[in-house]
Each structure stands twice: as structure tokens, then as C-alpha cells.
Design a protein around this motif. Structure first.
Motif, mmCIF file in Angstrom:
data_model
loop_
_atom_site.group_PDB
_atom_site.id
_atom_site.type_symbol
_atom_site.label_atom_id
_atom_site.label_comp_id
_atom_site.label_asym_id
_atom_site.label_seq_id
_atom_site.Cartn_x
_atom_site.Cartn_y
_atom_site.Cartn_z
ATOM 1 N N ARG A 2 0.843 -1.186 0.000
ATOM 2 C CA ARG A 2 0.000 0.000 0.000
ATOM 3 C C ARG A 2 0.881 1.239 0.000
ATOM 4 N NH1 ARG A 2 -4.407 -1.684 4.601
ATOM 5 N NH2 ARG A 2 -5.450 -3.226 3.287
ATOM 6 N N ALA A 3 0.362 2.279 -0.649
ATOM 7 C CA ALA A 3 1.081 3.549 -0.646
ATOM 8 C C ALA A 3 0.087 4.693 -0.673
ATOM 9 C CB ALA A 3 2.010 3.643 -1.849
ATOM 10 N N VAL A 4 0.475 5.784 -0.056
ATOM 11 C CA VAL A 4 -0.226 7.051 -0.173
ATOM 12 C C VAL A 4 0.759 8.018 -0.805
ATOM 13 C CG1 VAL A 4 -1.260 8.988 1.064
ATOM 14 C CG2 VAL A 4 -1.761 6.654 1.785
ATOM 15 N N LEU A 5 0.354 8.597 -1.951
ATOM 16 C CA LEU A 5 1.204 9.529 -2.686
ATOM 17 C C LEU A 5 0.665 10.929 -2.484
ATOM 18 C CD1 LEU A 5 0.868 7.870 -6.195
ATOM 19 C CD2 LEU A 5 2.398 7.178 -4.389
ATOM 20 N N GLN A 6 1.565 11.856 -2.291
ATOM 21 C CA GLN A 6 1.179 13.252 -2.263
ATOM 22 C C GLN A 6 2.061 13.987 -3.254
ATOM 23 O OE1 GLN A 6 1.317 13.777 2.145
ATOM 24 N NE2 GLN A 6 -0.751 14.520 1.799
ATOM 25 N N ARG A 7 1.407 14.705 -4.159
ATOM 26 C CA ARG A 7 2.143 15.545 -5.091
ATOM 27 C C ARG A 7 2.633 16.743 -4.292
ATOM 28 N NH1 ARG A 7 -1.167 17.945 -10.007
ATOM 29 N NH2 ARG A 7 -1.481 19.649 -8.552
ATOM 30 N N VAL A 8 3.937 17.002 -4.334
ATOM 31 C CA VAL A 8 4.513 18.038 -3.483
ATOM 32 C C VAL A 8 5.383 19.004 -4.278
ATOM 33 C CG1 VAL A 8 4.493 16.567 -1.426
ATOM 34 C CG2 VAL A 8 6.546 16.650 -2.843
ATOM 35 N N THR A 9 5.513 20.202 -3.730
ATOM 36 C CA THR A 9 6.514 21.132 -4.248
ATOM 37 C C THR A 9 7.825 20.909 -3.516
ATOM 38 O OG1 THR A 9 5.760 22.857 -2.734
ATOM 39 C CG2 THR A 9 4.844 22.872 -4.968
ATOM 40 N N VAL A 138 -3.022 17.199 -4.066
ATOM 41 C CA VAL A 138 -3.256 15.924 -4.741
ATOM 42 C C VAL A 138 -2.713 14.831 -3.835
ATOM 43 C CG1 VAL A 138 -2.698 14.472 -6.727
ATOM 44 C CG2 VAL A 138 -3.142 16.915 -7.059
ATOM 45 N N THR A 139 -3.604 13.948 -3.382
ATOM 46 C CA THR A 139 -3.241 12.813 -2.542
ATOM 47 C C THR A 139 -3.963 11.587 -3.087
ATOM 48 O OG1 THR A 139 -3.010 14.254 -0.613
ATOM 49 C CG2 THR A 139 -3.257 11.891 -0.186
ATOM 50 N N ILE A 140 -3.213 10.520 -3.356
ATOM 51 C CA ILE A 140 -3.785 9.316 -3.973
ATOM 52 C C ILE A 140 -3.324 8.086 -3.205
ATOM 53 C CG2 ILE A 140 -3.851 7.899 -6.071
ATOM 54 C CD1 ILE A 140 -3.482 10.530 -7.640
ATOM 55 N N TRP A 141 -4.267 7.169 -2.954
ATOM 56 C CA TRP A 141 -4.008 5.911 -2.271
ATOM 57 C C TRP A 141 -3.920 4.806 -3.318
ATOM 58 C CZ3 TRP A 141 -7.179 1.482 -1.702
ATOM 59 C CH2 TRP A 141 -6.797 0.606 -0.696
ATOM 60 N N VAL A 142 -2.910 3.937 -3.189
ATOM 61 C CA VAL A 142 -2.709 2.839 -4.145
ATOM 62 C C VAL A 142 -2.466 1.549 -3.361
ATOM 63 C CG1 VAL A 142 -1.338 2.003 -6.095
ATOM 64 C CG2 VAL A 142 -1.551 4.459 -5.708
ATOM 65 N N ASP A 143 -3.064 0.457 -3.794
ATOM 66 C CA ASP A 143 -2.874 -0.852 -3.195
ATOM 67 C C ASP A 143 -2.642 -1.847 -4.320
ATOM 68 O OD1 ASP A 143 -3.268 -3.429 -1.976
ATOM 69 O OD2 ASP A 143 -4.336 -2.446 -0.361
ATOM 70 N N THR A 144 -1.572 -2.637 -4.229
ATOM 71 C CA THR A 144 -1.283 -3.581 -5.314
ATOM 72 C C THR A 144 -2.381 -4.628 -5.486
ATOM 73 O OG1 THR A 144 0.115 -4.891 -3.820
ATOM 74 C CG2 THR A 144 1.224 -3.307 -5.258
ATOM 75 N N GLU A 145 -3.199 -4.858 -4.463
ATOM 76 C CA GLU A 145 -4.299 -5.810 -4.612
ATOM 77 C C GLU A 145 -5.334 -5.323 -5.608
ATOM 78 O OE1 GLU A 145 -6.233 -7.270 -1.141
ATOM 79 O OE2 GLU A 145 -4.386 -8.079 -0.299
ATOM 80 N N THR A 146 -5.388 -4.017 -5.871
ATOM 81 C CA THR A 146 -6.389 -3.468 -6.787
ATOM 82 C C THR A 146 -5.783 -3.041 -8.129
ATOM 83 O OG1 THR A 146 -6.171 -1.249 -5.847
ATOM 84 C CG2 THR A 146 -7.846 -2.687 -4.889
ATOM 85 N N LEU A 147 -4.481 -3.265 -8.322
ATOM 86 C CA LEU A 147 -3.856 -2.878 -9.604
ATOM 87 C C LEU A 147 -4.048 -3.969 -10.642
ATOM 88 C CD1 LEU A 147 -0.473 -1.276 -8.490
ATOM 89 C CD2 LEU A 147 -2.597 -0.152 -9.104
#
Length: 147
Positions: A2-9, A138-147
Motif C-alpha cells: 500500500r502507498a499514499v502519494l502526495q504531489r509536493v513542491t 493531490v493525494t492518492i491511495w494505491v494498493d497492489t491488490e487493486t492494480l
């Protein structure tokens, strides 16, 4: 994984008051290895994140990847992404154990670099102070179980 991505400056992580990792424009990635994960899941997650088109193009549309903008990433281990909130106190039994979690966290960061996304890291298992400027937000949650 699992990962939570945040687009950052910009983002940085400090341990005991000393900055140990930082990034400029790009991504701050919180990542957690789950029970049953292996190197395949780490590689799959890294490949997906490297290609995600979540940065603005000239028309202001999210159409560019972190690689397209020449960005980088700050990768932070975050076992609490495995939190089970059925009760009032979260449980983390679905996270990998510390040794395997660290190995997969490091493998993920290495695979992300191999995908063309330079990155710096926090210190696995440390008490870290993370600061960032979220771009968008921008914040996105990703889980390899759903890819």
C-alpha cells in the motif's frame, strides 16, 4: 503493498532533528508492505507510481508523470497504512514483520529509482518528523491488490 502519494513542491524527513531525506517537486510516498507481499508487489507498485499521470501539463490537466516533469520522490516507511480500525484502537497485524517490511521498503525504493524516479528515504522504524507542501492538493491511495 500500500502507498499514499502526495504531489509536493517540497518535502523532507528528519530524525532526531537532522534531515535525512528530502525532495523538491515530485512525490512524497508513504509505503507499507503487507503480509504476503514480495518483490513482485514492490516492483509493480514502483512501476505504477512512476507512470501515474498526476502532474499538470501546459493546459493545466493532470497528464504528466513524475518522470515527465523531471521530479523526484521522498519515500517513507509507514506501517500504519495496514491499520485495522474495527475497534477504537487500530491493529497492525496485516503489516509485514519488521525485517521483511524493511527489505520490501528498500526494494520498492530501488525499483522506483530503476524506473527513473530518483528518491531519498526516511529511516525504517525510526520516529520521523515529516514535513511537506502538498501541491494541489493531490493525494492518492494505491494498493497492489487493486492494480
Amino acid at each position: 503493498m500500500r502507498a499514499v502519494l502526495q504531489r509536493v513542491t517540497e518535502a523532507q524527513v528528519a530524525v532526531d532533528g537532522t534531515v535525512v531525506g528530502r525532495t523538491g517537486p515530485g512525490l512524497m510516498i508513504l509505503v507499507c508492505a503487507m503480509q504476503g507481499d514480495g518483490e513482485a508487489q514492490a516492483a509493480k507498485l514502483a512501476a505504477k507510481i512512476a507512470k501515474m499521470r498526476i502532474f499538470k501539463d501546459d493546459q493545466g490537466k493532470m497528464n504528466l508523470s513524475v518522470k515527465d516533469i523531471g521530479g523526484s520522490a521522498l519515500v517513507i516507511s509507514q506501517f500504519t497504512l495496514a491499520g485495522d480500525l474495527r475497534g477504537n484502537r487500530p491493529g497492525f497485524s496485516t503489516a509485514c514483520g519488521p525485517d521483511e517490511g524493511k527489505r520490501l521498503y528498500e526494494h520498492f525504493a530501488e525499483r522506483l529509482a530503476a524506473e527513473g524516479v530518483p528518491n531519498e528515504r526516511g529511516i525504517f522504524g525510526a520516529d520521523m518528523a515529516v514535513s511537506l507542501t502538498n501541491d494541489g492538493p493531490v493525494t492518492i491511495w494505491v494498493d497492489t491488490e487493486t492494480l
